[in-house]
Design a protein around this motif. Sequence first.
Motif, PDB file in Angstrom:
ATOM      1  N   GLU A 115       1.024  -1.180  -0.036  1.00 10.99           N
ATOM      2  CA  GLU A 115       0.142  -0.085  -0.047  1.00 10.99           C
ATOM      3  C   GLU A 115       0.832   1.242  -0.049  1.00 10.99           C
ATOM      4  O   GLU A 115       0.277   2.431   0.070  1.00 10.99           O
ATOM      5  CB  GLU A 115      -0.991  -0.034   1.141  1.00 10.99           C
ATOM      6  CG  GLU A 115      -1.880  -0.981   1.145  1.00 10.99           C
ATOM      7  CD  GLU A 115      -3.022  -0.908   0.031  1.00 10.99           C
ATOM      8  OE1 GLU A 115      -3.569   0.596  -0.089  1.00 10.99           O
ATOM      9  OE2 GLU A 115      -3.166  -1.757  -0.862  1.00 10.99           O
ATOM     10  N   HIS A 116       1.943   1.190  -0.011  1.00 14.42           N
ATOM     11  CA  HIS A 116       3.112   2.313  -0.112  1.00 14.42           C
ATOM     12  C   HIS A 116       3.220   2.884   1.225  1.00 14.42           C
ATOM     13  O   HIS A 116       3.154   4.134   1.156  1.00 14.42           O
ATOM     14  CB  HIS A 116       3.000   3.190  -1.345  1.00 14.42           C
ATOM     15  CG  HIS A 116       2.910   2.297  -2.513  1.00 14.42           C
ATOM     16  ND1 HIS A 116       4.062   1.635  -3.186  1.00 14.42           N
ATOM     17  CD2 HIS A 116       1.976   2.044  -3.533  1.00 14.42           C
ATOM     18  CE1 HIS A 116       3.793   1.161  -4.304  1.00 14.42           C
ATOM     19  NE2 HIS A 116       2.569   1.141  -4.697  1.00 14.42           N
ATOM     20  N   ILE A 117       3.078   2.220   2.252  1.00 17.72           N
ATOM     21  CA  ILE A 117       3.065   2.939   3.583  1.00 17.72           C
ATOM     22  C   ILE A 117       4.412   2.492   4.287  1.00 17.72           C
ATOM     23  O   ILE A 117       4.388   1.476   4.449  1.00 17.72           O
ATOM     24  CB  ILE A 117       1.949   2.617   4.444  1.00 17.72           C
ATOM     25  CG1 ILE A 117       0.542   2.891   3.850  1.00 17.72           C
ATOM     26  CG2 ILE A 117       1.860   3.169   5.906  1.00 17.72           C
ATOM     27  CD1 ILE A 117      -0.686   2.427   4.494  1.00 17.72           C
ATOM     28  N   LYS A 118       5.307   3.531   4.446  1.00 19.83           N
ATOM     29  CA  LYS A 118       6.616   3.428   4.643  1.00 19.83           C
ATOM     30  C   LYS A 118       6.458   3.372   6.280  1.00 19.83           C
ATOM     31  O   LYS A 118       6.201   4.466   7.048  1.00 19.83           O
ATOM     32  CB  LYS A 118       7.523   4.414   4.261  1.00 19.83           C
ATOM     33  CG  LYS A 118       8.861   4.326   4.579  1.00 19.83           C
ATOM     34  CD  LYS A 118       9.960   5.429   3.732  1.00 19.83           C
ATOM     35  CE  LYS A 118      11.028   5.358   4.144  1.00 19.83           C
ATOM     36  NZ  LYS A 118      12.080   4.337   4.277  1.00 19.83           N
ATOM     37  N   VAL A 120       9.130   3.536   9.684  1.00 21.66           N
ATOM     38  CA  VAL A 120      10.425   4.197  10.019  1.00 21.66           C
ATOM     39  C   VAL A 120      10.783   3.330  11.334  1.00 21.66           C
ATOM     40  O   VAL A 120       9.952   3.304  12.117  1.00 21.66           O
ATOM     41  CB  VAL A 120      10.322   5.542  10.112  1.00 21.66           C
ATOM     42  CG1 VAL A 120      11.753   6.213  10.363  1.00 21.66           C
ATOM     43  CG2 VAL A 120       9.938   6.480   8.912  1.00 21.66           C
ATOM     44  N   SER A 121      11.964   3.052  11.208  1.00 17.59           N
ATOM     45  CA  SER A 121      12.632   2.296  12.526  1.00 17.59           C
ATOM     46  C   SER A 121      11.813   1.038  12.961  1.00 17.59           C
ATOM     47  O   SER A 121      11.670   0.634  14.074  1.00 17.59           O
ATOM     48  CB  SER A 121      12.717   3.380  13.761  1.00 17.59           C
ATOM     49  OG  SER A 121      13.532   4.246  13.243  1.00 17.59           O
ATOM     50  N   ILE A 122      11.362   0.308  12.035  1.00 20.65           N
ATOM     51  CA  ILE A 122      10.678  -1.086  12.136  1.00 20.65           C
ATOM     52  C   ILE A 122      11.117  -1.853  11.215  1.00 20.65           C
ATOM     53  O   ILE A 122      11.053  -1.678  10.028  1.00 20.65           O
ATOM     54  CB  ILE A 122       9.337  -0.901  12.044  1.00 20.65           C
ATOM     55  CG1 ILE A 122       8.626   0.065  13.311  1.00 20.65           C
ATOM     56  CG2 ILE A 122       8.459  -2.112  12.254  1.00 20.65           C
ATOM     57  CD1 ILE A 122       7.170   0.431  13.225  1.00 20.65           C
ATOM     58  N   GLY A 123      11.700  -3.074  11.731  1.00 19.01           N
ATOM     59  CA  GLY A 123      12.019  -4.083  10.785  1.00 19.01           C
ATOM     60  C   GLY A 123      13.270  -4.961  11.243  1.00 19.01           C
ATOM     61  O   GLY A 123      13.804  -4.404  12.346  1.00 19.01           O
ATOM     62  N   PRO A 124      13.768  -5.688  10.567  1.00 17.84           N
ATOM     63  CA  PRO A 124      14.973  -6.644  11.146  1.00 17.84           C
ATOM     64  C   PRO A 124      16.006  -5.646  11.245  1.00 17.84           C
ATOM     65  O   PRO A 124      16.982  -6.276  11.911  1.00 17.84           O
ATOM     66  CB  PRO A 124      15.114  -7.674   9.953  1.00 17.84           C
ATOM     67  CG  PRO A 124      14.390  -7.148   8.761  1.00 17.84           C
ATOM     68  CD  PRO A 124      13.454  -6.247   9.270  1.00 17.84           C
ATOM     69  N   GLN A 125      16.480  -4.840  10.343  1.00 21.41           N
ATOM     70  CA  GLN A 125      17.795  -4.052  10.606  1.00 21.41           C
ATOM     71  C   GLN A 125      17.656  -3.392  12.010  1.00 21.41           C
ATOM     72  O   GLN A 125      18.777  -2.833  12.323  1.00 21.41           O
ATOM     73  CB  GLN A 125      17.686  -2.893   9.628  1.00 21.41           C
ATOM     74  CG  GLN A 125      16.477  -1.882   9.783  1.00 21.41           C
ATOM     75  CD  GLN A 125      15.143  -2.172   9.137  1.00 21.41           C
ATOM     76  OE1 GLN A 125      15.113  -3.254   8.761  1.00 21.41           O
ATOM     77  NE2 GLN A 125      14.437  -1.061   8.931  1.00 21.41           N
ATOM     78  N   GLU A 126      16.595  -3.382  12.772  1.00 26.60           N
ATOM     79  CA  GLU A 126      16.772  -2.694  14.049  1.00 26.60           C
ATOM     80  C   GLU A 126      17.565  -3.486  14.988  1.00 26.60           C
ATOM     81  O   GLU A 126      18.091  -3.007  15.969  1.00 26.60           O
ATOM     82  CB  GLU A 126      15.234  -2.578  14.734  1.00 26.60           C
ATOM     83  CG  GLU A 126      14.361  -1.453  14.064  1.00 26.60           C
ATOM     84  CD  GLU A 126      15.223  -0.143  14.253  1.00 26.60           C
ATOM     85  OE1 GLU A 126      15.240   0.395  15.459  1.00 26.60           O
ATOM     86  OE2 GLU A 126      15.179   0.473  13.238  1.00 26.60           O
TER      87      GLU A 126
END
Length: 128
Positions: A115-118, A120-126
């Motif tokens: 849905e092209h909703i970005k 921020v600061s959420i995901g495995p890279q954390e």
Amino acid sequence: MMSNNYDDQLPPQYSQEFGDEEDDEMPATEKDLAEDAPWKKIQQNTFTRWCNEHLKCVSKNINDLQRDFGDGLKLISLLEVLSQKKMYRKHHIRPNFRQMKLENVSVALEFLDREHIKLVSIGPQEGN
């Protein structure tokens, strides 16, 4: 009568009481970032009420954000209510295992991405 105790003359955030060594050692910025910081509780309560306002139209309710969104089901419901769309992929209706719960959360995150909703600061890279 004038007090000789300087703590009585300072605002509460500068007052230092005996027996509160932990707070004395922690700088103000760390107190603000602490798990139990008052502003975090206020934001959590506000967001919980906001979620419940939207979830009530599907007869669902949350009490604890982390626990109640943990299996992905209420998160998926919230996204469907807000977007007025269904998930693109099937999800586990009764997630009994951790893997099923993680897959449900992945379905929700994938939906947001499509849905092209970005986020921020959420995901495995954390974790890095």
